[in-house]
Design an enzyme around this catalytic site. Structure first.
Site, short mmCIF file in Angstrom:
data_model
loop_
_atom_site.label_atom_id
_atom_site.label_comp_id
_atom_site.label_asym_id
_atom_site.label_seq_id
_atom_site.Cartn_x
_atom_site.Cartn_y
_atom_site.Cartn_z
N THR A 14 0.81 -1.21 0.00
CA THR A 14 0.00 0.00 0.00
C THR A 14 0.83 1.26 0.00
OG1 THR A 14 -0.15 0.00 2.41
CG2 THR A 14 -1.86 -1.14 1.21
N HIS A 161 -1.10 4.97 16.93
CA HIS A 161 0.29 4.56 16.71
C HIS A 161 1.18 5.49 17.53
CE1 HIS A 161 3.82 2.88 15.11
NE2 HIS A 161 3.39 2.58 13.89
N ALA A 163 4.29 4.49 18.57
CA ALA A 163 5.55 3.76 18.58
C ALA A 163 6.43 4.15 17.39
CB ALA A 163 5.26 2.26 18.56
N TYR A 166 7.44 7.73 15.31
CA TYR A 166 6.51 8.63 14.64
C TYR A 166 6.09 9.73 15.61
CZ TYR A 166 6.71 4.88 11.24
OH TYR A 166 7.16 3.95 10.34
N GLY A 290 8.46 -10.85 17.31
CA GLY A 290 9.24 -12.08 17.22
C GLY A 290 8.64 -13.30 17.88
N ARG A 312 4.53 -10.31 10.84
CA ARG A 312 5.21 -10.88 9.68
C ARG A 312 4.68 -12.26 9.31
NH1 ARG A 312 9.47 -7.98 12.25
NH2 ARG A 312 9.84 -9.72 13.65
#
Length: 385
Positions: A14, A161, A163, A166, A290, A312
């Site tokens: 995107t 957001h 984190a 930003y 993770g 991910r």
């Protein structure tokens, strides 16, 4: 108690495809494929043209974008899923080339000491503009307007957001916030921007449908705080008082630094963000970064977190929940298609059931014609035609 959360890593498509978000129907397939997640948290979505760090990123400031989100949300709801919008301002990570020549905004003019992808190729980050009082208030109202648009679009809630370097994050941490007015200096002042934004989001959606993502020891976008436990324990307590839905914690990531040795290791500052903040926040804690099936289960069983966010792994496993529940193998992500346009490497990863069907081989026996299926675990399954 275990819930699988989906935080979209759709950025590879995107943000860099050069196609308007409102016309990107492929998103309907992408999100609806993953609707079995306990909650989908969308990709970060800009609240103004000048808040955009990534060419082609999603947005929530125009009516066109509101209409573009509606079929995506409907597709998720039709599959029984829930979806929150991750509302976002890129802050100092915004490069002038990507926004018509204007500087990014930040509490202080501290540049990110790394390169960035722009519409003219890879360039060095440029020091942002120190925000005036008027610009601070304007961005707070832009975030509120984005929340109102998200409600119109049909989102089930919002994640702020806060984190990854930003805008909200740069107010919180003392490496990037060097102000000496009411928006900087003390932990209370540095937390003020975040808390005022949260109040605006709550006024639109209510506290039970607002969450926040934080990265106290994350190093992405050249970030650091000298005492993250002090900063974020205060923030967590204040957010808990506001009774928001959840605190989404990013565990340490040493990536994104020009020279990691310049800062104290995040692992030494907070070895477990979720665990360290648990005592300060009464509602749901989501942990991220993770995790696999076993580590996720362990974090929930030992009380570190109430839920785990997968990102991910969801790119290449649209049926991630079912794969984890059944112990089925996960597919590897083909990152050569990251940050590119088109459906390839985006919505074409097969479900496990489809892989099973593809693995079936026809053969003829003396007794009858049977369908021989060999699943990914190597087991032979005979099915009559």
């Amino acid at each position: 108690r275990k819930v699988c959360f989906f935080f979209s890593s759709r950025r590879r498509h995107t943000r860099c495809s050069g196609v308007s978000w409102a016309r990107r129907c492929v998103q309907e397939t992408d999100y609806s494929q993953r609707a079995s997640a306990g909650l989908i948290i969308s990709e970060c979505s800009q609240i103004s043209p000048l808040s955009n760090s990534f060419p082609g990123s999603a947005g929530i400031y125009s009516q066109e974008q509101v209409e573009g989100w509606k079929p995506v949300i409907k597709a998720v709801h039709n599959k029984g899923g829930k979806i929150f919008l991750q509302i976002w301002h890129g802050g100092r990570s915004v490069h002038p080339i990507n926004v018509g020549g204007k500087l990014g905004l930040a509490p202080s003019p501290v540049a990110i000491r790394t390169d960035v992808f722009t519409l003219q190729g890879i360039k060095r980050h440029i020091a942002p503009k120190e925000m005036s009082e008027g610009e601070i208030q304007q961005t707070i109202q832009e975030l509120r307007k984005g929340a109102e648009n998200a409600l119109k679009a049909g989102f089930d809630g919002l994640e702020l957001h806060g984190a990854n370097g930003y805008l909200v994050d740069t107010f919180l941490r003392d490496w990037t916030n060097r102000r000496n007015d009411g928006w900087g200096g003390s932990v209370e002042n540095r937390s003020r921007y975040c808390l005022e934004v949260i109040d605006q989001l709550i006024s639109v959606f209510g506290p039970g449908r607002v969450g926040i993502k934080i990265s106290p020891v994350g190093r992405y976008n050249d970030m650091f705080d000298s005492n993250p436990l002090k900063t974020y324990s205060y923030l967590a307590q204040e957010l808990s008082k506001k009774n928001i839905a959840y605190l989404h914690c990013m565990e340490c990531d040493e990536g994104g630094l020009p020279a990691p040795s310049q800062f104290l290791s995040g692992f030494k500052q907070m070895s477990s963000v979720a665990k360290d903040l648990r005592r300060y926040f009464k509602n749901t804690i989501i942990d991220n970064n993770g995790f696999g099936a076993y580590s996720a289960e362990e974090a929930i069983e030992n009380g570190t977190a109430d839920a785990i966010c997968f990102a991910r792994a969801y790119i290449s496993n649209p049926d991630l929940v079912e794969r984890l529940q059944n112990g089925w193998p996960l597919q590897e992500t083909d990152f050569q298609y990251s940050y590119t346009g088109g459906p390839k490497g985006y919505i074409d990863y097969p479900f496990y059931s489809q892989q099973q069907e593809q693995a079936c081989l026809l053969y003829t026996s003396d007794a009858a014609d049977d369908l021989l299926c060999v699943d990914l675990g190597g087991r032979r399954i005979i099915k009559k035609k």
